[in-house]
Scaffold this motif. Structure first.
Motif, mmCIF file in Angstrom:
data_model
loop_
_atom_site.group_PDB
_atom_site.id
_atom_site.type_symbol
_atom_site.label_atom_id
_atom_site.label_comp_id
_atom_site.label_asym_id
_atom_site.label_seq_id
_atom_site.Cartn_x
_atom_site.Cartn_y
_atom_site.Cartn_z
ATOM 1 N N ALA A 124 8.936 3.433 -14.665
ATOM 2 C CA ALA A 124 7.704 2.650 -14.773
ATOM 3 C C ALA A 124 7.020 2.481 -13.416
ATOM 4 O O ALA A 124 5.792 2.457 -13.328
ATOM 5 C CB ALA A 124 8.004 1.285 -15.371
ATOM 6 N N LEU A 125 7.799 2.371 -12.349
ATOM 7 C CA LEU A 125 7.235 2.152 -11.017
ATOM 8 C C LEU A 125 6.897 3.436 -10.271
ATOM 9 O O LEU A 125 6.144 3.401 -9.296
ATOM 10 C CB LEU A 125 8.207 1.316 -10.174
ATOM 11 C CG LEU A 125 8.413 -0.122 -10.615
ATOM 12 C CD1 LEU A 125 9.443 -0.801 -9.729
ATOM 13 C CD2 LEU A 125 7.098 -0.871 -10.591
ATOM 14 N N LEU A 126 7.433 4.555 -10.677
ATOM 15 C CA LEU A 126 7.228 5.813 -9.965
ATOM 16 C C LEU A 126 5.743 6.190 -9.802
ATOM 17 O O LEU A 126 5.331 6.554 -8.698
ATOM 18 C CB LEU A 126 8.011 6.935 -10.644
ATOM 19 C CG LEU A 126 8.072 8.246 -9.871
ATOM 20 C CD1 LEU A 126 8.729 8.028 -8.518
ATOM 21 C CD2 LEU A 126 8.809 9.286 -10.678
ATOM 22 N N PRO A 127 4.899 6.113 -10.834
ATOM 23 C CA PRO A 127 3.480 6.452 -10.636
ATOM 24 C C PRO A 127 2.796 5.532 -9.610
ATOM 25 O O PRO A 127 2.028 6.002 -8.765
ATOM 26 C CB PRO A 127 2.857 6.283 -12.019
ATOM 27 C CG PRO A 127 3.989 6.417 -12.962
ATOM 28 C CD PRO A 127 5.185 5.883 -12.250
ATOM 29 N N TRP A 167 -1.630 5.586 1.319
ATOM 30 C CA TRP A 167 -1.198 5.352 2.700
ATOM 31 C C TRP A 167 -1.419 6.607 3.544
ATOM 32 O O TRP A 167 -1.911 6.528 4.674
ATOM 33 C CB TRP A 167 0.278 4.956 2.718
ATOM 34 C CG TRP A 167 0.874 4.974 4.073
ATOM 35 C CD1 TRP A 167 0.741 4.037 5.057
ATOM 36 C CD2 TRP A 167 1.678 6.012 4.635
ATOM 37 N NE1 TRP A 167 1.432 4.419 6.174
ATOM 38 C CE2 TRP A 167 2.015 5.633 5.946
ATOM 39 C CE3 TRP A 167 2.157 7.224 4.140
ATOM 40 C CZ2 TRP A 167 2.798 6.424 6.765
ATOM 41 C CZ3 TRP A 167 2.937 8.007 4.962
ATOM 42 C CH2 TRP A 167 3.250 7.608 6.257
ATOM 43 N N TYR A 168 -1.071 7.767 3.018
ATOM 44 C CA TYR A 168 -1.204 9.026 3.757
ATOM 45 C C TYR A 168 -2.671 9.328 4.067
ATOM 46 O O TYR A 168 -3.020 9.708 5.194
ATOM 47 C CB TYR A 168 -0.579 10.156 2.939
ATOM 48 C CG TYR A 168 -0.660 11.499 3.600
ATOM 49 C CD1 TYR A 168 0.183 11.816 4.660
ATOM 50 C CD2 TYR A 168 -1.571 12.454 3.168
ATOM 51 C CE1 TYR A 168 0.108 13.053 5.278
ATOM 52 C CE2 TYR A 168 -1.651 13.692 3.774
ATOM 53 C CZ TYR A 168 -0.807 13.993 4.828
ATOM 54 O OH TYR A 168 -0.896 15.219 5.437
ATOM 55 N N VAL A 169 -3.543 9.148 3.096
ATOM 56 C CA VAL A 169 -4.971 9.430 3.293
ATOM 57 C C VAL A 169 -5.571 8.473 4.320
ATOM 58 O O VAL A 169 -6.274 8.890 5.248
ATOM 59 C CB VAL A 169 -5.734 9.360 1.949
ATOM 60 C CG1 VAL A 169 -7.233 9.379 2.165
ATOM 61 C CG2 VAL A 169 -5.306 10.507 1.051
ATOM 62 N N ILE A 170 -5.296 7.188 4.187
ATOM 63 C CA ILE A 170 -5.840 6.201 5.123
ATOM 64 C C ILE A 170 -5.309 6.453 6.535
ATOM 65 O O ILE A 170 -6.044 6.370 7.515
ATOM 66 C CB ILE A 170 -5.523 4.762 4.656
ATOM 67 C CG1 ILE A 170 -6.250 4.458 3.345
ATOM 68 C CG2 ILE A 170 -5.882 3.737 5.721
ATOM 69 C CD1 ILE A 170 -7.759 4.537 3.433
ATOM 70 N N ARG A 171 -4.012 6.771 6.654
ATOM 71 C CA ARG A 171 -3.430 7.057 7.967
ATOM 72 C C ARG A 171 -4.140 8.231 8.633
ATOM 73 O O ARG A 171 -4.487 8.179 9.817
ATOM 74 C CB ARG A 171 -1.943 7.367 7.813
ATOM 75 C CG ARG A 171 -1.236 7.517 9.162
ATOM 76 C CD ARG A 171 0.171 7.982 8.978
ATOM 77 N NE ARG A 171 0.108 9.440 8.848
ATOM 78 C CZ ARG A 171 1.152 10.228 8.823
ATOM 79 N NH1 ARG A 171 2.354 9.725 8.831
ATOM 80 N NH2 ARG A 171 1.011 11.521 8.737
ATOM 81 N N CYS A 225 3.962 6.531 -6.117
ATOM 82 C CA CYS A 225 3.332 7.790 -5.681
ATOM 83 C C CYS A 225 1.876 7.579 -5.275
ATOM 84 O O CYS A 225 1.430 8.098 -4.254
ATOM 85 C CB CYS A 225 3.438 8.838 -6.785
ATOM 86 S SG CYS A 225 5.117 9.418 -7.045
ATOM 87 N N VAL A 226 1.143 6.826 -6.055
ATOM 88 C CA VAL A 226 -0.264 6.548 -5.719
ATOM 89 C C VAL A 226 -0.337 5.742 -4.424
ATOM 90 O O VAL A 226 -1.196 5.997 -3.568
ATOM 91 C CB VAL A 226 -0.974 5.820 -6.880
ATOM 92 C CG1 VAL A 226 -2.331 5.296 -6.456
ATOM 93 C CG2 VAL A 226 -1.114 6.752 -8.066
ATOM 94 N N GLY A 227 0.565 4.790 -4.241
ATOM 95 C CA GLY A 227 0.593 4.003 -3.011
ATOM 96 C C GLY A 227 0.888 4.866 -1.800
ATOM 97 O O GLY A 227 0.255 4.718 -0.743
ATOM 98 N N LEU A 228 1.830 5.785 -1.922
ATOM 99 C CA LEU A 228 2.143 6.695 -0.810
ATOM 100 C C LEU A 228 0.976 7.630 -0.506
ATOM 101 O O LEU A 228 0.669 7.896 0.661
ATOM 102 C CB LEU A 228 3.404 7.499 -1.123
ATOM 103 C CG LEU A 228 4.710 6.721 -1.086
ATOM 104 C CD1 LEU A 228 5.864 7.586 -1.570
ATOM 105 C CD2 LEU A 228 4.981 6.193 0.315
ATOM 106 N N LEU A 229 0.320 8.117 -1.540
ATOM 107 C CA LEU A 229 -0.847 8.977 -1.340
ATOM 108 C C LEU A 229 -1.966 8.209 -0.636
ATOM 109 O O LEU A 229 -2.590 8.719 0.305
ATOM 110 C CB LEU A 229 -1.339 9.529 -2.683
ATOM 111 C CG LEU A 229 -2.554 10.448 -2.628
ATOM 112 C CD1 LEU A 229 -2.221 11.710 -1.858
ATOM 113 C CD2 LEU A 229 -3.026 10.781 -4.027
#
Length: 81
Positions: A7-10, A19-23, A13-17
């Motif tokens: 349930a938390l995986l999507p 973070w990566y884009v903003i960084r 993944c969206v949170g990591l994506l």
């Protein structure tokens, strides 16, 4: 436990994506600002070198009527259209 992870995986993944884009955006902005500062400091250094060798004097000029008016101050209303 596995159901919670599924349930938390999507969201993870969206949170990591995100973070990566903003960084990467912030890093690119920082690098661009450094390059712009470097460029302008080189221009300033060249101007100082060129002006020290010349006999150019800076003289104050009279303020024009346009600069004294409302338009010269940037206080005039602007139409957006």
């Amino acid at each position: 436990m596995m159901e919670i992870l599924k349930a938390l995986l999507p969201s993870i993944c969206v949170g990591l994506l995100f973070w990566y884009v903003i960084r990467n955006i912030l890093r690119a902005d920082r690098n661009e600002r450094e390059q712009v500062d470097k460029y302008y400091s080189e221009i300033d250094a060249n101007e100082v070198d060129n002006n020290s060798e010349s006999d150019v004097r800076m003289n104050a000029t009279k303020t024009s009527d346009y600069e004294k008016s409302e338009h010269g101050k940037g206080n005039a209303p602007r139409s957006h259209g």
